[in-house]
Motif scaffolding. Structure first.
Motif, PDB file in Angstrom:
ATOM      1  N   LYS A   1      -3.506  -0.567  -8.664  1.00 17.90           N
ATOM      2  CA  LYS A   1      -3.711  -1.393  -7.463  1.00 17.90           C
ATOM      3  C   LYS A   1      -4.923  -2.319  -7.625  1.00 17.90           C
ATOM      4  O   LYS A   1      -4.892  -3.484  -7.219  1.00 17.90           O
ATOM      5  N   ARG A   2      -5.973  -1.790  -8.241  1.00 20.46           N
ATOM      6  CA  ARG A   2      -7.185  -2.594  -8.448  1.00 20.46           C
ATOM      7  C   ARG A   2      -6.936  -3.734  -9.443  1.00 20.46           C
ATOM      8  O   ARG A   2      -7.765  -4.620  -9.613  1.00 20.46           O
TER       9      ARG A   2
ATOM     10  N   TYR B   1      -2.727   5.527  -9.831  1.00 18.92           N
ATOM     11  CA  TYR B   1      -2.106   4.485  -9.000  1.00 18.92           C
ATOM     12  C   TYR B   1      -3.174   3.501  -8.494  1.00 18.92           C
ATOM     13  O   TYR B   1      -2.944   2.293  -8.449  1.00 18.92           O
ATOM     14  N   ASN B   2      -4.330   4.035  -8.107  1.00 19.27           N
ATOM     15  CA  ASN B   2      -5.377   3.146  -7.592  1.00 19.27           C
ATOM     16  C   ASN B   2      -5.873   2.167  -8.653  1.00 19.27           C
ATOM     17  O   ASN B   2      -6.212   1.029  -8.346  1.00 19.27           O
TER      18      ASN B   2
ATOM     19  N   PRO C   1       1.076   6.542  -3.941  1.00 21.30           N
ATOM     20  CA  PRO C   1       0.304   7.775  -3.758  1.00 21.30           C
ATOM     21  C   PRO C   1      -1.189   7.520  -3.980  1.00 21.30           C
ATOM     22  O   PRO C   1      -1.550   6.613  -4.742  1.00 21.30           O
ATOM     23  N   ASP C   2      -2.026   8.283  -3.327  1.00 19.42           N
ATOM     24  CA  ASP C   2      -3.475   8.118  -3.462  1.00 19.42           C
ATOM     25  C   ASP C   2      -3.966   8.926  -4.672  1.00 19.42           C
ATOM     26  O   ASP C   2      -4.518  10.012  -4.520  1.00 19.42           O
ATOM     27  N   SER C   3      -3.752   8.388  -5.862  1.00 19.34           N
ATOM     28  CA  SER C   3      -4.256   9.046  -7.076  1.00 19.34           C
ATOM     29  C   SER C   3      -5.030   8.010  -7.877  1.00 19.34           C
ATOM     30  O   SER C   3      -4.820   6.806  -7.709  1.00 19.34           O
ATOM     31  N   SER C   4      -5.916   8.475  -8.746  1.00 17.09           N
ATOM     32  CA  SER C   4      -6.767   7.525  -9.465  1.00 17.09           C
ATOM     33  C   SER C   4      -5.920   6.612 -10.355  1.00 17.09           C
ATOM     34  O   SER C   4      -6.234   5.437 -10.534  1.00 17.09           O
TER      35      SER C   4
ATOM     36  N   GLY D   1       0.822  -1.214   0.000  1.00 16.63           N
ATOM     37  CA  GLY D   1       0.000   0.000   0.000  1.00 16.63           C
ATOM     38  C   GLY D   1       0.853   1.260   0.000  1.00 16.63           C
ATOM     39  O   GLY D   1       0.419   2.322   0.432  1.00 16.63           O
ATOM     40  N   ASN D   2       2.060   1.102  -0.521  1.00 20.22           N
ATOM     41  CA  ASN D   2       3.025   2.201  -0.479  1.00 20.22           C
ATOM     42  C   ASN D   2       3.006   2.986  -1.794  1.00 20.22           C
ATOM     43  O   ASN D   2       4.014   3.133  -2.453  1.00 20.22           O
TER      44      ASN D   2
END
Ligand SMILES: [Zn+2]
Length: 570
Positions: A477-478, A473-474, A468-471, A465-466
Protein backbone atom coordinates in the motif's frame (compact mmCIF):
# COMPACT_ATOMS: atom_id res chain seq x y z
CA UNK A 1 3.05 2.44 35.94
CA UNK A 2 -0.62 2.83 35.17
CA UNK A 3 -1.40 1.23 38.57
CA UNK A 4 -0.05 4.23 40.48
CA UNK A 5 -2.94 6.40 41.56
CA UNK A 6 -1.43 9.18 43.64
CA UNK A 7 -2.29 12.80 42.96
CA UNK A 8 1.38 13.57 42.51
CA UNK A 9 1.71 11.27 39.54
CA UNK A 10 0.27 13.57 36.85
CA UNK A 11 2.53 16.38 38.08
CA UNK A 12 5.56 14.09 37.98
CA UNK A 13 4.71 12.97 34.45
CA UNK A 14 4.22 16.45 33.07
CA UNK A 15 7.45 17.69 34.70
CA UNK A 16 9.34 14.74 33.26
CA UNK A 17 7.76 15.33 29.87
CA UNK A 18 8.68 19.02 30.06
CA UNK A 19 12.28 18.25 31.03
CA UNK A 20 12.51 15.71 28.24
CA UNK A 21 11.19 18.21 25.70
CA UNK A 22 13.52 20.90 27.00
CA UNK A 23 16.63 18.76 26.74
CA UNK A 24 15.55 17.55 23.32
CA UNK A 25 14.95 21.00 21.90
CA UNK A 26 18.08 22.43 23.54
CA UNK A 27 20.27 19.79 21.98
CA UNK A 28 18.61 20.22 18.62
CA UNK A 29 18.56 23.99 18.54
CA UNK A 30 21.64 25.16 20.38
CA UNK A 31 24.03 22.92 18.54
CA UNK A 32 26.17 24.71 16.03
CA UNK A 33 24.88 24.04 12.53
CA UNK A 34 26.98 21.75 10.35
CA UNK A 35 29.11 23.31 7.60
CA UNK A 36 28.29 20.26 5.52
CA UNK A 37 25.65 17.57 5.62
CA UNK A 38 27.11 14.57 3.77
CA UNK A 39 24.49 11.98 2.88
CA UNK A 40 26.10 8.72 1.78
CA UNK A 41 24.01 6.02 0.15
CA UNK A 42 25.61 2.66 -0.51
CA UNK A 43 23.53 1.01 -3.20
CA UNK A 44 22.45 -2.50 -2.08
CA UNK A 45 24.22 -2.37 1.32
CA UNK A 46 22.16 -4.81 3.39
CA UNK A 47 21.99 -4.05 7.12
CA UNK A 48 24.12 -7.00 8.24
CA UNK A 49 27.02 -6.45 5.82
CA UNK A 50 28.97 -3.72 7.73
CA UNK A 51 28.78 -5.84 10.89
CA UNK A 52 29.81 -9.03 9.09
CA UNK A 53 33.00 -7.39 7.84
CA UNK A 54 33.69 -5.01 10.75
CA UNK A 55 36.78 -6.95 11.91
CA UNK A 56 38.30 -6.62 8.41
CA UNK A 57 37.82 -2.85 8.13
CA UNK A 58 40.69 -0.42 8.46
CA UNK A 59 40.71 2.82 10.44
CA UNK A 60 38.74 5.90 9.46
CA UNK A 61 36.17 4.46 7.02
CA UNK A 62 33.17 2.44 8.18
CA UNK A 63 34.81 2.31 11.62
CA UNK A 64 34.70 6.11 11.94
CA UNK A 65 30.91 5.85 11.68
CA UNK A 66 30.50 2.58 13.58
CA UNK A 67 32.85 3.44 16.47
CA UNK A 68 31.92 7.09 17.00
CA UNK A 69 28.40 7.54 15.62
CA UNK A 70 24.83 6.71 16.51
CA UNK A 71 24.07 3.47 14.71
CA UNK A 72 20.57 2.10 14.08
CA UNK A 73 20.72 -1.68 13.93
CA UNK A 74 17.09 -2.36 13.07
CA UNK A 75 16.35 0.00 10.20
CA UNK A 76 14.14 -0.92 7.26
CA UNK A 77 12.48 0.54 4.24
CA UNK A 78 8.72 0.43 4.74
CA UNK A 79 7.72 0.16 1.08
CA UNK A 80 7.43 -3.05 -0.93
CA UNK A 81 9.33 -2.30 -4.14
CA UNK A 82 12.91 -2.13 -2.88
CA UNK A 83 14.51 -0.75 -6.03
CA UNK A 84 17.11 1.97 -6.53
CA UNK A 85 15.00 5.00 -7.42
CA UNK A 86 12.34 4.07 -4.87
CA UNK A 87 14.82 3.76 -2.00
CA UNK A 88 16.89 6.80 -2.92
CA UNK A 89 13.84 9.03 -3.23
CA UNK A 90 12.53 7.74 0.10
CA UNK A 91 15.88 8.59 1.74
CA UNK A 92 15.81 12.04 0.11
CA UNK A 93 12.19 12.93 0.86
CA UNK A 94 11.21 11.02 4.02
CA UNK A 95 8.10 10.10 2.05
CA UNK A 96 6.70 6.76 0.90
CA UNK A 97 6.67 6.03 -2.84
CA UNK A 98 2.88 6.35 -2.73
CA UNK A 99 3.52 10.03 -2.04
CA UNK A 100 6.87 10.82 -3.71
CA UNK A 101 5.69 9.01 -6.83
CA UNK A 102 8.82 7.00 -7.63
CA UNK A 103 7.05 3.65 -7.32
CA UNK A 104 9.57 1.72 -9.40
CA UNK A 105 12.58 2.12 -11.66
CA UNK A 106 10.06 1.80 -14.48
CA UNK A 107 6.32 2.30 -14.78
CA UNK A 108 3.79 2.24 -17.60
CA UNK A 109 2.60 5.60 -18.85
CA UNK A 110 -1.06 4.78 -19.53
CA UNK A 111 -1.53 7.75 -21.86
CA UNK A 112 1.29 6.79 -24.24
CA UNK A 113 1.21 3.05 -23.55
CA UNK A 114 5.00 3.13 -23.13
CA UNK A 115 7.21 2.15 -20.22
CA UNK A 116 8.80 5.15 -18.52
CA UNK A 117 12.30 5.28 -17.06
CA UNK A 118 12.03 7.15 -13.74
CA UNK A 119 14.30 10.18 -14.30
CA UNK A 120 14.02 10.45 -18.07
CA UNK A 121 12.98 13.88 -19.33
CA UNK A 122 13.57 14.51 -23.03
CA UNK A 123 13.35 18.28 -22.48
CA UNK A 124 16.76 18.26 -20.79
CA UNK A 125 19.42 16.40 -22.83
CA UNK A 126 22.79 15.43 -21.38
CA UNK A 127 25.33 18.21 -21.86
CA UNK A 128 27.98 15.87 -23.23
CA UNK A 129 27.61 14.68 -26.82
CA UNK A 130 26.84 10.99 -27.24
CA UNK A 131 27.07 10.21 -23.51
CA UNK A 132 23.64 8.60 -23.11
CA UNK A 133 22.88 4.93 -22.56
CA UNK A 134 24.56 2.56 -25.00
CA UNK A 135 21.78 0.04 -25.52
CA UNK A 136 24.19 -2.54 -26.94
CA UNK A 137 26.33 -2.73 -23.81
CA UNK A 138 24.07 -1.46 -21.00
CA UNK A 139 23.30 -4.37 -18.66
CA UNK A 140 20.70 -2.49 -16.60
CA UNK A 141 17.40 -3.29 -18.37
CA UNK A 142 15.62 -0.29 -16.82
CA UNK A 143 18.20 2.14 -18.26
CA UNK A 144 17.74 0.62 -21.69
CA UNK A 145 14.06 1.63 -21.67
CA UNK A 146 14.82 5.35 -21.76
CA UNK A 147 14.05 6.77 -25.20
CA UNK A 148 16.15 9.90 -24.86
CA UNK A 149 19.30 10.86 -22.94
CA UNK A 150 17.41 13.70 -21.19
CA UNK A 151 17.25 13.56 -17.40
CA UNK A 152 15.60 15.61 -14.64
CA UNK A 153 13.88 15.20 -11.25
CA UNK A 154 10.51 16.33 -12.66
CA UNK A 155 8.76 13.05 -11.81
CA UNK A 156 9.52 13.40 -8.08
CA UNK A 157 6.26 14.76 -6.70
CA UNK A 158 7.47 16.28 -3.40
CA UNK A 159 10.44 18.20 -2.01
CA UNK A 160 13.64 16.55 -0.81
CA UNK A 161 15.71 17.46 2.25
CA UNK A 162 18.18 19.21 -0.05
CA UNK A 163 15.30 21.29 -1.46
CA UNK A 164 14.21 22.31 2.03
CA UNK A 165 17.76 23.31 2.89
CA UNK A 166 17.85 25.52 -0.20
CA UNK A 167 14.44 27.02 0.59
CA UNK A 168 15.17 27.53 4.29
CA UNK A 169 18.56 29.17 3.73
CA UNK A 170 17.44 31.72 1.13
CA UNK A 171 19.00 29.74 -1.70
CA UNK A 172 22.49 30.17 -0.20
CA UNK A 173 23.32 26.54 0.51
CA UNK A 174 25.29 24.66 -2.11
CA UNK A 175 23.59 21.38 -2.94
CA UNK A 176 25.20 18.64 -5.02
CA UNK A 177 24.68 14.95 -5.67
CA UNK A 178 27.05 12.53 -7.37
CA UNK A 179 26.61 8.88 -8.30
CA UNK A 180 27.60 6.43 -11.01
CA UNK A 181 23.84 6.00 -11.56
CA UNK A 182 21.79 8.90 -12.89
CA UNK A 183 18.88 8.00 -10.60
CA UNK A 184 21.25 7.73 -7.60
CA UNK A 185 22.23 11.38 -8.05
CA UNK A 186 19.11 13.07 -9.48
CA UNK A 187 16.82 11.79 -6.69
CA UNK A 188 19.10 13.13 -3.95
CA UNK A 189 19.83 16.52 -5.56
CA UNK A 190 16.10 17.12 -5.60
CA UNK A 191 14.54 19.91 -7.62
CA UNK A 192 17.05 22.59 -6.67
CA UNK A 193 20.46 20.89 -6.35
CA UNK A 194 22.95 19.91 -9.04
CA UNK A 195 23.38 16.27 -10.07
CA UNK A 196 26.28 14.47 -11.76
CA UNK A 197 26.39 10.85 -12.90
CA UNK A 198 28.73 8.55 -14.81
CA UNK A 199 28.46 7.87 -18.52
CA UNK A 200 29.62 4.31 -19.16
CA UNK A 201 29.90 5.25 -22.81
CA UNK A 202 32.29 8.22 -22.46
CA UNK A 203 33.59 7.28 -18.95
CA UNK A 204 32.98 10.84 -17.80
CA UNK A 205 30.77 12.41 -15.17
CA UNK A 206 27.92 14.19 -16.92
CA UNK A 207 24.88 16.35 -16.15
CA UNK A 208 21.87 17.56 -18.12
CA UNK A 209 20.41 20.85 -19.38
CA UNK A 210 18.12 20.82 -16.36
CA UNK A 211 21.11 21.65 -14.18
CA UNK A 212 23.49 23.67 -16.36
CA UNK A 213 23.74 25.38 -19.72
CA UNK A 214 27.43 24.59 -19.80
CA UNK A 215 29.65 22.67 -17.42
CA UNK A 216 31.65 24.45 -14.76
CA UNK A 217 35.30 24.55 -15.78
CA UNK A 218 36.40 22.07 -13.14
CA UNK A 219 34.02 19.42 -14.54
CA UNK A 220 35.42 19.84 -18.05
CA UNK A 221 38.92 19.68 -16.59
CA UNK A 222 38.26 16.51 -14.60
CA UNK A 223 36.75 14.78 -17.62
CA UNK A 224 39.52 15.96 -19.97
CA UNK A 225 42.13 14.30 -17.73
CA UNK A 226 40.44 10.94 -18.47
CA UNK A 227 40.74 9.48 -14.96
CA UNK A 228 38.97 6.28 -16.02
CA UNK A 229 41.81 5.44 -18.41
CA UNK A 230 44.12 4.57 -15.50
CA UNK A 231 42.21 1.28 -15.13
CA UNK A 232 42.96 0.21 -18.72
CA UNK A 233 44.94 -3.05 -18.96
CA UNK A 234 44.71 -3.36 -15.17
CA UNK A 235 42.69 -5.98 -13.36
CA UNK A 236 40.56 -5.78 -10.22
CA UNK A 237 42.76 -7.70 -7.81
CA UNK A 238 42.15 -8.89 -4.28
CA UNK A 239 43.17 -6.31 -1.69
CA UNK A 240 44.46 -8.92 0.78
CA UNK A 241 45.64 -12.49 0.91
CA UNK A 242 42.76 -14.88 0.16
CA UNK A 243 43.12 -16.47 3.60
CA UNK A 244 41.68 -13.44 5.42
CA UNK A 245 38.41 -13.52 3.49
CA UNK A 246 35.24 -15.23 4.71
CA UNK A 247 34.60 -16.29 1.10
CA UNK A 248 38.29 -16.90 0.26
CA UNK A 249 37.67 -20.46 -0.87
CA UNK A 250 34.50 -19.58 -2.85
CA UNK A 251 35.79 -17.49 -5.74
CA UNK A 252 34.56 -19.61 -8.63
CA UNK A 253 30.85 -20.29 -8.31
CA UNK A 254 28.57 -21.48 -11.14
CA UNK A 255 25.82 -18.98 -10.28
CA UNK A 256 28.10 -15.96 -10.71
CA UNK A 257 27.70 -14.08 -13.99
CA UNK A 258 30.53 -14.84 -16.39
CA UNK A 259 30.88 -11.59 -18.35
CA UNK A 260 33.11 -11.82 -21.44
CA UNK A 261 36.67 -10.96 -20.49
CA UNK A 262 35.81 -10.21 -16.85
CA UNK A 263 35.13 -13.78 -15.73
CA UNK A 264 34.12 -15.30 -12.42
CA UNK A 265 37.51 -15.44 -10.68
CA UNK A 266 40.15 -12.96 -9.55
CA UNK A 267 41.86 -11.12 -11.09
CA UNK A 268 39.05 -9.54 -13.16
CA UNK A 269 40.61 -7.63 -16.09
CA UNK A 270 39.10 -4.28 -17.10
CA UNK A 271 40.54 -4.65 -20.61
CA UNK A 272 41.48 -1.89 -23.00
CA UNK A 273 39.88 1.57 -23.07
CA UNK A 274 38.37 0.82 -26.46
CA UNK A 275 36.88 -2.46 -25.20
CA UNK A 276 33.13 -2.59 -25.72
CA UNK A 277 32.48 -3.27 -22.03
CA UNK A 278 35.28 -1.14 -20.53
CA UNK A 279 32.97 1.55 -19.09
CA UNK A 280 30.54 -1.08 -17.81
CA UNK A 281 33.26 -3.16 -16.13
CA UNK A 282 34.46 -0.11 -14.21
CA UNK A 283 31.01 0.08 -12.62
CA UNK A 284 30.93 -3.67 -11.81
CA UNK A 285 33.94 -3.29 -9.55
CA UNK A 286 35.37 -0.94 -6.89
CA UNK A 287 36.61 1.34 -9.71
CA UNK A 288 33.15 2.95 -10.02
CA UNK A 289 33.25 4.05 -6.38
CA UNK A 290 36.87 5.22 -6.65
CA UNK A 291 35.98 7.41 -9.63
CA UNK A 292 32.95 8.76 -7.74
CA UNK A 293 35.26 9.66 -4.83
CA UNK A 294 37.78 11.34 -7.11
CA UNK A 295 35.09 13.45 -8.79
CA UNK A 296 33.54 14.32 -5.41
CA UNK A 297 36.86 15.53 -3.99
CA UNK A 298 37.32 17.80 -7.01
CA UNK A 299 33.77 19.09 -6.51
CA UNK A 300 34.34 19.82 -2.79
CA UNK A 301 37.43 21.91 -3.54
CA UNK A 302 36.17 23.75 -6.59
CA UNK A 303 32.69 24.56 -5.31
CA UNK A 304 34.04 25.65 -1.88
CA UNK A 305 31.82 23.17 -0.09
CA UNK A 306 31.57 23.65 3.68
CA UNK A 307 33.65 26.83 3.76
CA UNK A 308 31.20 29.15 5.54
CA UNK A 309 28.44 29.21 8.17
CA UNK A 310 25.75 28.29 5.64
CA UNK A 311 25.16 24.53 5.69
CA UNK A 312 25.94 22.84 2.38
CA UNK A 313 24.64 19.48 1.22
CA UNK A 314 26.52 16.76 -0.65
CA UNK A 315 25.00 13.40 -1.53
CA UNK A 316 27.29 10.61 -2.66
CA UNK A 317 25.66 7.40 -3.80
CA UNK A 318 28.17 4.58 -4.27
CA UNK A 319 26.86 2.12 -6.86
CA UNK A 320 29.55 -0.61 -7.01
CA UNK A 321 28.11 -2.65 -4.13
CA UNK A 322 24.89 -2.99 -6.13
CA UNK A 323 26.44 -3.96 -9.45
CA UNK A 324 28.92 -6.38 -7.85
CA UNK A 325 26.07 -7.84 -5.77
CA UNK A 326 23.90 -8.41 -8.84
CA UNK A 327 26.67 -10.08 -10.82
CA UNK A 328 28.32 -12.18 -8.08
CA UNK A 329 25.83 -12.18 -5.16
CA UNK A 330 26.18 -10.36 -1.81
CA UNK A 331 27.88 -13.41 -0.28
CA UNK A 332 30.77 -13.81 -2.71
CA UNK A 333 34.49 -13.14 -2.66
CA UNK A 334 33.91 -10.23 -5.07
CA UNK A 335 31.33 -8.56 -2.81
CA UNK A 336 33.60 -9.09 0.19
CA UNK A 337 36.58 -7.49 -1.52
CA UNK A 338 34.36 -4.70 -2.83
CA UNK A 339 33.17 -3.79 0.68
CA UNK A 340 36.77 -3.69 1.96
CA UNK A 341 37.67 -1.42 -0.96
CA UNK A 342 34.61 0.75 -0.26
CA UNK A 343 35.86 1.01 3.33
CA UNK A 344 39.13 2.43 1.97
CA UNK A 345 37.21 4.78 -0.33
CA UNK A 346 35.20 6.06 2.65
CA UNK A 347 38.37 6.48 4.75
CA UNK A 348 39.92 8.47 1.92
CA UNK A 349 36.78 10.64 1.64
CA UNK A 350 36.57 11.30 5.40
CA UNK A 351 40.29 12.19 5.52
CA UNK A 352 39.77 14.67 2.69
CA UNK A 353 36.76 16.23 4.39
CA UNK A 354 38.68 16.48 7.65
CA UNK A 355 41.49 18.35 5.92
CA UNK A 356 39.26 20.71 3.91
CA UNK A 357 36.19 21.23 6.11
CA UNK A 358 36.74 19.39 9.40
CA UNK A 359 34.95 16.20 10.37
CA UNK A 360 33.78 17.91 13.56
CA UNK A 361 31.90 20.43 11.41
CA UNK A 362 30.42 17.79 9.10
CA UNK A 363 27.35 15.72 9.79
CA UNK A 364 27.47 12.39 8.01
CA UNK A 365 24.55 10.04 7.52
CA UNK A 366 24.99 6.71 5.75
CA UNK A 367 22.24 4.37 4.63
CA UNK A 368 21.21 2.24 1.65
CA UNK A 369 18.49 2.33 -0.96
CA UNK A 370 17.77 -1.38 -0.42
CA UNK A 371 19.34 -4.66 0.70
CA UNK A 372 19.73 -7.87 -1.28
CA UNK A 373 18.72 -11.53 -1.33
CA UNK A 374 21.22 -14.37 -1.45
CA UNK A 375 21.86 -16.15 -4.74
CA UNK A 376 19.69 -19.30 -4.90
CA UNK A 377 22.81 -21.24 -5.95
CA UNK A 378 24.57 -20.16 -2.75
CA UNK A 379 21.54 -21.18 -0.67
CA UNK A 380 21.40 -24.51 -2.51
CA UNK A 381 25.04 -25.17 -1.56
CA UNK A 382 23.93 -24.80 2.05
CA UNK A 383 21.08 -27.26 1.62
CA UNK A 384 18.15 -24.94 0.88
CA UNK A 385 15.79 -25.70 -1.94
CA UNK A 386 16.02 -22.51 -3.96
CA UNK A 387 15.49 -21.49 -7.55
CA UNK A 388 14.82 -18.39 -9.64
CA UNK A 389 11.38 -17.47 -10.96
CA UNK A 390 10.93 -18.15 -14.65
CA UNK A 391 8.26 -15.71 -15.86
CA UNK A 392 7.83 -17.50 -19.22
CA UNK A 393 5.96 -20.24 -17.39
CA UNK A 394 3.41 -17.66 -16.16
CA UNK A 395 2.45 -16.70 -19.66
CA UNK A 396 1.57 -20.29 -20.43
CA UNK A 397 -0.51 -20.80 -17.28
CA UNK A 398 -3.82 -22.38 -18.21
CA UNK A 399 -5.58 -20.51 -15.44
CA UNK A 400 -5.12 -17.22 -17.30
CA UNK A 401 -6.45 -18.77 -20.49
CA UNK A 402 -9.51 -20.02 -18.59
CA UNK A 403 -10.05 -16.52 -17.19
CA UNK A 404 -9.98 -15.02 -20.66
CA UNK A 405 -12.56 -17.54 -21.80
CA UNK A 406 -14.72 -16.79 -18.77
CA UNK A 407 -14.65 -13.05 -19.44
CA UNK A 408 -15.08 -13.54 -23.19
CA UNK A 409 -11.77 -11.89 -23.99
CA UNK A 410 -10.12 -13.07 -27.20
CA UNK A 411 -7.19 -10.65 -27.16
CA UNK A 412 -4.32 -10.38 -24.69
CA UNK A 413 -5.61 -9.65 -21.19
CA UNK A 414 -2.23 -8.56 -19.85
CA UNK A 415 -0.73 -5.43 -21.44
CA UNK A 416 2.67 -5.84 -19.82
CA UNK A 417 4.46 -7.08 -16.73
CA UNK A 418 7.31 -5.01 -15.40
CA UNK A 419 8.29 -6.12 -11.94
CA UNK A 420 6.54 -5.72 -9.57
CA UNK A 421 3.45 -4.50 -11.44
CA UNK A 422 1.21 -6.32 -13.85
CA UNK A 423 -0.68 -3.99 -16.17
CA UNK A 424 -3.96 -5.23 -17.64
CA UNK A 425 -5.08 -4.34 -21.16
CA UNK A 426 -7.59 -1.75 -19.97
CA UNK A 427 -8.72 -0.89 -23.50
CA UNK A 428 -9.65 -4.53 -24.13
CA UNK A 429 -11.46 -4.77 -20.79
CA UNK A 430 -13.37 -1.58 -21.59
CA UNK A 431 -14.23 -2.76 -25.09
CA UNK A 432 -15.76 -5.98 -23.78
CA UNK A 433 -17.67 -3.89 -21.22
CA UNK A 434 -16.17 -5.53 -18.13
CA UNK A 435 -15.70 -4.02 -14.70
CA UNK A 436 -11.96 -3.31 -14.22
CA UNK A 437 -12.04 -3.99 -10.47
CA UNK A 438 -13.69 -7.34 -11.03
CA UNK A 439 -11.11 -8.39 -13.62
CA UNK A 440 -8.23 -7.16 -11.38
CA UNK A 441 -9.53 -9.24 -8.48
CA UNK A 442 -10.05 -12.35 -10.60
CA UNK A 443 -6.58 -12.15 -12.18
CA UNK A 444 -4.95 -11.41 -8.80
CA UNK A 445 -6.71 -14.43 -7.32
CA UNK A 446 -5.47 -16.73 -10.10
CA UNK A 447 -1.93 -15.40 -10.04
CA UNK A 448 -1.63 -15.71 -6.28
CA UNK A 449 -1.99 -19.48 -6.79
CA UNK A 450 1.03 -19.66 -9.15
CA UNK A 451 4.16 -21.38 -7.93
CA UNK A 452 6.53 -18.85 -6.36
CA UNK A 453 3.92 -16.12 -5.90
CA UNK A 454 3.30 -15.14 -2.28
CA UNK A 455 0.84 -12.34 -2.91
CA UNK A 456 -1.00 -10.67 -5.79
CA UNK A 457 -2.80 -7.50 -4.75
CA UNK A 458 -5.22 -5.60 -6.96
CA UNK A 459 -4.94 -1.83 -7.14
CA UNK A 460 -8.66 -1.41 -6.55
CA UNK A 461 -8.31 -3.27 -3.26
CA UNK A 462 -5.44 -0.94 -2.32
CA UNK A 463 -7.32 2.21 -3.38
CA UNK A 464 -10.35 1.18 -1.34
CA UNK A 465 -8.28 0.14 1.67
CA UNK A 466 -9.72 -3.32 1.25
CA UNK A 467 -6.64 -5.25 2.37
CA UNK A 468 -5.68 -7.13 5.54
CA UNK A 469 -3.76 -5.12 8.13
CA UNK A 470 -0.39 -6.89 7.86
CA UNK A 471 3.06 -5.44 7.35
CA UNK A 472 3.38 -7.16 3.96
CA UNK A 473 0.11 -5.71 2.62
CA UNK A 474 0.89 -2.32 4.15
CA UNK A 475 4.27 -2.23 2.39
CA UNK A 476 2.44 -2.77 -0.92
CA UNK A 477 0.00 0.00 0.00
CA UNK A 478 2.85 2.38 0.83
CA UNK A 479 4.06 1.73 -2.73
CA UNK A 480 0.70 2.47 -4.34
CA UNK A 481 0.29 5.61 -6.39
CA UNK A 482 -2.97 5.55 -8.37
CA UNK A 483 -1.53 7.38 -11.39
CA UNK A 484 1.55 5.21 -11.79
CA UNK A 485 1.00 1.83 -10.13
CA UNK A 486 -0.06 -1.13 -12.27
CA UNK A 487 -3.27 -3.11 -11.85
CA UNK A 488 -1.79 -5.90 -9.76
CA UNK A 489 1.21 -5.91 -7.42
CA UNK A 490 3.09 -9.22 -7.39
CA UNK A 491 5.13 -10.36 -4.41
CA UNK A 492 7.17 -13.51 -5.03
CA UNK A 493 7.87 -15.97 -2.22
CA UNK A 494 10.95 -15.37 -0.03
CA UNK A 495 14.20 -16.12 -1.87
CA UNK A 496 12.38 -16.34 -5.23
CA UNK A 497 12.98 -13.69 -7.86
CA UNK A 498 13.46 -13.15 -11.58
CA UNK A 499 17.17 -12.92 -12.47
CA UNK A 500 16.80 -12.39 -16.20
CA UNK A 501 18.23 -8.97 -17.17
CA UNK A 502 16.89 -9.12 -20.74
CA UNK A 503 18.80 -12.27 -21.57
CA UNK A 504 21.70 -11.82 -19.14
CA UNK A 505 21.27 -14.07 -16.11
CA UNK A 506 22.54 -12.35 -12.98
CA UNK A 507 23.17 -13.88 -9.55
CA UNK A 508 20.59 -11.85 -7.61
CA UNK A 509 17.83 -9.29 -8.05
CA UNK A 510 16.37 -7.24 -5.20
CA UNK A 511 12.98 -5.52 -5.16
CA UNK A 512 10.93 -7.56 -2.71
CA UNK A 513 9.32 -6.53 0.59
CA UNK A 514 11.15 -9.37 2.39
CA UNK A 515 13.52 -8.44 5.20
CA UNK A 516 16.73 -9.11 3.27
CA UNK A 517 15.69 -6.43 0.75
CA UNK A 518 14.28 -3.86 3.21
CA UNK A 519 17.00 -4.16 5.89
CA UNK A 520 19.59 -1.36 5.68
CA UNK A 521 22.07 0.40 7.97
CA UNK A 522 21.46 3.91 9.27
CA UNK A 523 24.54 5.58 10.74
CA UNK A 524 24.88 9.20 11.90
CA UNK A 525 28.25 10.68 12.91
CA UNK A 526 29.95 14.02 13.51
CA UNK A 527 28.78 17.32 15.05
CA UNK A 528 28.96 16.00 18.61
CA UNK A 529 26.74 13.00 17.95
CA UNK A 530 27.63 10.40 20.56
CA UNK A 531 28.41 6.72 20.10
CA UNK A 532 25.31 4.59 20.58
CA UNK A 533 23.87 1.42 19.15
CA UNK A 534 20.10 1.59 18.83
CA UNK A 535 18.04 -1.57 18.37
CA UNK A 536 14.61 0.12 18.34
CA UNK A 537 13.00 -0.44 14.92
CA UNK A 538 13.24 2.69 12.76
CA UNK A 539 12.52 3.43 9.12
CA UNK A 540 14.34 5.12 6.29
CA UNK A 541 11.58 7.76 6.08
CA UNK A 542 12.92 9.02 9.44
CA UNK A 543 16.22 10.21 7.97
CA UNK A 544 15.06 13.31 6.04
CA UNK A 545 13.03 14.75 8.98
CA UNK A 546 16.08 14.17 11.22
CA UNK A 547 18.32 16.10 8.83
CA UNK A 548 15.71 18.88 8.64
CA UNK A 549 15.71 19.27 12.42
CA UNK A 550 19.52 19.30 12.56
CA UNK A 551 19.72 21.94 9.81
CA UNK A 552 16.88 23.99 11.30
CA UNK A 553 14.65 23.80 8.25
CA UNK A 554 11.19 22.34 7.74
CA UNK A 555 10.72 18.67 6.84
CA UNK A 556 10.21 17.79 3.14
CA UNK A 557 6.63 18.28 1.93
CA UNK A 558 5.66 14.61 1.74
CA UNK A 559 7.68 13.29 4.67
CA UNK A 560 5.92 10.87 6.98
CA UNK A 561 8.82 9.81 9.21
CA UNK A 562 9.76 11.19 12.62
CA UNK A 563 13.13 12.63 13.69
CA UNK A 564 15.40 10.00 15.24
CA UNK A 565 15.66 11.39 18.77
CA UNK A 566 18.74 9.30 19.66
CA UNK A 567 20.74 11.44 17.22
CA UNK A 568 20.04 14.51 19.39
CA UNK A 569 20.35 13.02 22.86
CA UNK A 570 23.86 12.95 24.25
ZN1 LIG B 1 20.27 -3.08 -8.00
Amino acid sequence: MTKIKTNKYPVYISLAALLCCLSFSTAAQSREKPRLILQITVDQLRGDIPNRHYHQFGEGGFRYLMDSGTIFLSANHGHANTETIVGHTTLATGADPAIHGMIGNVWLDRSSGELNYNVEDSRYPILTQDAGVDKKTEIDPTQRLARSDGRSPAAILVSTFSDELKIGLAGKSKNFAVSVKDRGAISMAGHSGKAFWFSKKTRQFVSSKFYYDTYPEWVTGWNAAKPAARYADEPWQLLNDKSIYLFGDADDRPYETDLPGFGRIFPHPYGKTDGKLFGTLLTLSPAGDELTLDFAKTLITNEDIGQDEITDYLSLSFSSTDYVGHIFGPSSLESEDNILRLDQTLANLFRYIDEHIGLEKTLIVLSADHGAPEAPGYLAELGFEADYIHPESFEKEEALQRLKARFGIGEELIATFFSPYLYLARDVIEKVGLDLAQVQDAVAMEISRFDGVALAVSSTALAQGNIPDSSLYNSVKRNFNPDRSGDIYLVFSPNRFINDFDGLNVAVTHGSPWRYDTYVPIMFAGMGISHKKITRPVETVDIAPTLSLIAGVKPPSGSVGAPLMEVFNP
